[in-house]
Design an enzyme around this catalytic site. Structure first.
Site, PDB file in Angstrom:
ATOM      1  N   THR A  42       0.812  -1.225   0.000  1.00 49.86           N
ATOM      2  CA  THR A  42       0.000   0.000   0.000  1.00 49.86           C
ATOM      3  C   THR A  42       0.841   1.268   0.000  1.00 49.86           C
ATOM      4  O   THR A  42       0.442   2.273  -0.593  1.00 49.86           O
ATOM      5  CB  THR A  42      -0.934  -0.014   1.240  1.00 49.86           C
ATOM      6  OG1 THR A  42      -1.816  -1.120   1.101  1.00 49.86           O
ATOM      7  CG2 THR A  42      -1.736   1.246   1.368  1.00 49.86           C
ATOM      8  N   SER A 116      -0.385  -9.688  -0.951  1.00 54.03           N
ATOM      9  CA  SER A 116      -1.185 -10.919  -1.025  1.00 54.03           C
ATOM     10  C   SER A 116      -0.666 -11.824  -2.140  1.00 54.03           C
ATOM     11  O   SER A 116      -0.933 -13.022  -2.149  1.00 54.03           O
ATOM     12  CB  SER A 116      -2.645 -10.593  -1.324  1.00 54.03           C
ATOM     13  OG  SER A 116      -3.074  -9.567  -0.496  1.00 54.03           O
ATOM     14  N   ASP A 147      -0.081  -7.074   4.510  1.00 58.55           N
ATOM     15  CA  ASP A 147      -0.855  -8.309   4.653  1.00 58.55           C
ATOM     16  C   ASP A 147       0.015  -9.529   4.930  1.00 58.55           C
ATOM     17  O   ASP A 147      -0.345 -10.385   5.740  1.00 58.55           O
ATOM     18  CB  ASP A 147      -1.717  -8.542   3.405  1.00 58.55           C
ATOM     19  CG  ASP A 147      -2.871  -7.543   3.308  1.00 58.55           C
ATOM     20  OD1 ASP A 147      -3.169  -6.907   4.343  1.00 58.55           O
ATOM     21  OD2 ASP A 147      -3.460  -7.402   2.222  1.00 58.55           O
TER      22      ASP A 147
HETATM   23  N1  ASN Z   1      -2.989  -5.258   0.548  1.00 57.48           N
HETATM   24  C1  ASN Z   1      -1.899  -4.458   1.002  1.00 57.48           C
HETATM   25  C2  ASN Z   1      -0.643  -5.303   0.898  1.00 57.48           C
HETATM   26  O1  ASN Z   1      -0.408  -6.110   1.740  1.00 57.48           O
HETATM   27  C3  ASN Z   1      -2.120  -4.009   2.409  1.00 57.48           C
HETATM   28  C4  ASN Z   1      -1.135  -2.993   2.908  1.00 57.48           C
HETATM   29  O2  ASN Z   1      -0.018  -2.918   2.510  1.00 57.48           O
HETATM   30  N2  ASN Z   1      -1.513  -2.167   3.881  1.00 57.48           N
HETATM   31  O3  ASN Z   1       0.080  -5.179  -0.069  1.00 57.48           O
END
Ligand code: ASN
Length: 597
Positions: A42, A116, A147
């Site tokens: 993110t 993910s 994640d």
């Molecule tokens: N879906 C994102 C990831 O793990 C969640 C994040 O980074 N806050 O890449």
């Protein structure tokens, strides 16, 4: 340039190495070099029609516009880019409270991933980069999605064998491009830890706390405070002051060099969560070949139903077939133990207790151990060992504690010390000079006594000097060995920028130089650049021992001095001048010894 064929904009591994110098060619400021490996997450995401996704080739340019993350004036005033041959992907932080400049280079994985999508193949790629650039940077930051950050941090903690430098994983809950975000603070804090402190662990930094990477788990999808380390206090906090809990820092205790264990990751491992009503068939299905190891997530302190013989039988049959089964609790906090009959039954089925490991740590540890060479029995033993501080080991036997030390007791009396925190403060203040004195005198018993009192043998005195610096000056190989085995870092720099390796070179302790080198000590690029003139002067004086010392430390003796002449040319020139038979002979001896070496 491409490194390993999987990067977008990557540095070449032959690029001039970074510098960490007191002065660094620009006044009295120490510069540290940090490599930032951006894997995605993110922190660098932008809204796309399908939702948030990472955007490539954008981060460095955006960070350059944020003054707390890039000091453009300093870069210009000190000719940073031409002086260090840097490209666009390098930035420099404003000066820190510790009077340091952290110069960081961003290297992007291609493609950038939402975490993910991370797989063990990406762990291996990150490992390769750490291996390639290990000697070129003082510390490393890995930008990663939250994640699966706990899995990657755990995996890397096992893959990094004999780690001596700081590696920090971080990311954010909100993209760094948004007005309100946690990415800036997380990146800044991580850079400060990686560039300023030798915490030789794979760490995770989030929301002002530095954790041991293999102890964390993501506990919140909405809060900036997304991670928890339920069974180990944080290694450090960065609030008004940066406070490092040095006693908790895990050290490799080794004289071996850093290495990455390429997992060629054994993926035949899994997590199986016990739930009320779980059937023997489900367990049997899960344990089918090619599965080689599983983490069994049990209830409470390691309990599973013992009123279902078919289920226990499946577990037993699997362990007999060679499947390694590790028992971890579903609880956030606490450890598996043998309090209940239901837990003991599992042990009888060949299940190994996993202590207070997180499921993330247990899974990646299993994968690591299973990918190492060795017999099944050896691997079962290895899984039980505390390899990287991933589990709490109850100390065996009684330890001498502070309160047992006569010396500290006496001091405490005179200082009117009454509580244990004050005692610890006295111990911490006294340990550095006492340990340095013991290292100077070659007093191994005194060092052991200080360790037994909980004294940290890596702690620095008022000049930033550690017992390893002192022992390296003295050339006491036994003490150097003991300190290294006690976790002393070869990367410590004193106030004058000197490392134990530089000290050993200065005093020409060849055996100590070799041992420090085996442990991973190396000269910085700036030291290597500056060494030419020193070599010429040693050659001119026919100083065989001195030249040999630099050579053993990894210096090319054909390195030119400031005027372009090499030590060999000096030797030749002096020979031609024939200014004294004695010098002539000793210069020839230098050449011969070095060639032999
Ligand atoms: N879906 C994102 C990831 O793990 C969640 C994040 O980074 N806050 O890449």
């Amino acid at each position: 340039a491409q490194a390993g064929g999987f990067l977008g904009r990557a540095l070449s591994s032959t690029e001039p190495a970074p510098a960490l110098e007191i002065g660094g060619g620009c006044g009295a400021v120490a510069e540290a070099r940090v490599l930032v490996i951006n894997t995605g997450g993110t922190i660098g995401m932008v809204p796309q029609p399908e939702g948030l996704a990472p955007e490539a080739n954008m981060l460095a340019g955006a960070l350059k516009k944020i003054p707390i993350l890039h000091d453009a004036a300093y870069a210009e005033e000190t000719n940073l880019y031409s002086r260090l041959h840097l490209g666009d992907d390098t930035l420099v932080l404003p000066i820190s409270r510790q009077n340091k400049r952290i110069i960081y280079t961003i290297l992007e994985l291609s493609p950038l991933l939402d975490s993910s999508n991370m797989t063990p193949a990406e762990w291996d790629k990150i490992g390769s980069l750490l291996e390639i650039y290990y000697e070129k940077y003082d510390g490393f930051v890995i930008l990663h999605g939250t994640d699966t950050m706990a899995y990657t941090a755990s995996a890397l903690s096992f893959m990094c064998e004999n780690l001596g430098k700081t590696i920090v994983l971080t990311g954010s809950q909100v993209p760094i491009y948004e007005l309100r975000n946690d990415g800036r603070a997380n990146l800044l804090g991580s850079l400060l830890f990686a560039g300023q402190f030798v915490i030789p662990e794979v760490c995770l930094y989030f929301h002002n706390k530095l954790y041991r990477g293999n102890r964390v788990t993501k506990v919140d999808a909405e809060s900036f405070n997304a991670f928890s380390s339920p069974n180990l206090p944080s290694l450090a906090t960065a609030e008004v002051d940066i406070i490092i809990n040095w006693e908790t820092v895990w050290r490799a205790n080794t004289t071996k060099k850093f290495a990455i264990h390429k997992m060629n990751f054994d993926q035949h491992v899994g997590l199986l969560r016990i739930f009320p009503g779980i059937t023997a068939e489900a367990v049997k299905g899960f344990l089918q070949s090619p599965i080689k190891g599983i983490v069994l997530e049990t209830y409470g302190s390691g309990n599973a139903p013992n009123n279902c013989p078919a289920l226990l039988e499946e577990l037993q049959k699997a362990t007999e077939r060679g499947v390694v089964i590790l028992n971890c609790t579903q609880c956030l906090r606490g450890s598996v133990s043998l309090v209940y009959e239901t837990g003991k039954t599992l042990m009888d089925a060949g299940v190994i207790p996993g202590g207070d490991m997180t499921p993330e740590a247990a899974l990646t540890k299993l994968a690591y151990v299973l990918s190492k060479p060795g017999t099944l029995a050896e691997k079962r033993e290895m899984v039980k060992e505390n390899l990287r501080g991933e589990m709490t080991v109850v100390p065996i036997g009684t330890q001498i504690t502070l309160k047992d030390s006569k010396f500290i007791q006496e001091i405490a009396k005179y200082l009117f010390i009454s509580c244990k925190e004050e005692l610890a403060a006295v111990r911490d203040a006294l340990t550095p000079p006492l340990a340095c004195a013991a290292a100077k005198n070659g007093d191994i018993d005194a060092l052991k006594a200080l360790q037994n009192m909980g004294g940290n043998l890596s702690s620095e005195d008022y000049d930033g000097r550690t017992p390893l610096h002192v022992a390296s000056c003295e050339g006491n190989l036994e003490i150097v060995k003991h300190l290294l085995k006690s976790g002393a870092t070869v990367y410590a720099k004193d106030r004058f920028g000197a490392t134990p390796l530089l000290n050993a070179i200065k005093f020409r302790h060849h055996d100590v130089i070799c041992l420090l080198r085996t442990t991973g000590a190396h000269l910085s690029s700036q030291e290597l650049v500056n060494v030419g003139t020193e070599l010429c002067s040693l050659a001119f004086n026919g100083d065989v021992e001195g030249l040999l010392a630099w050579h053993l430390a990894g210096v090319d003796l054909n390195h030119p001095g400031y005027d372009g002449s090499t030590p060999y040319a000096m030797i030749l020139g002096a020979s031609l001048r024939q200014d004294g038979e004695e010098r002539h002979t000793s210069l020839q001896a230098t050449q011969i010894t070095i060639e032999e070496c």
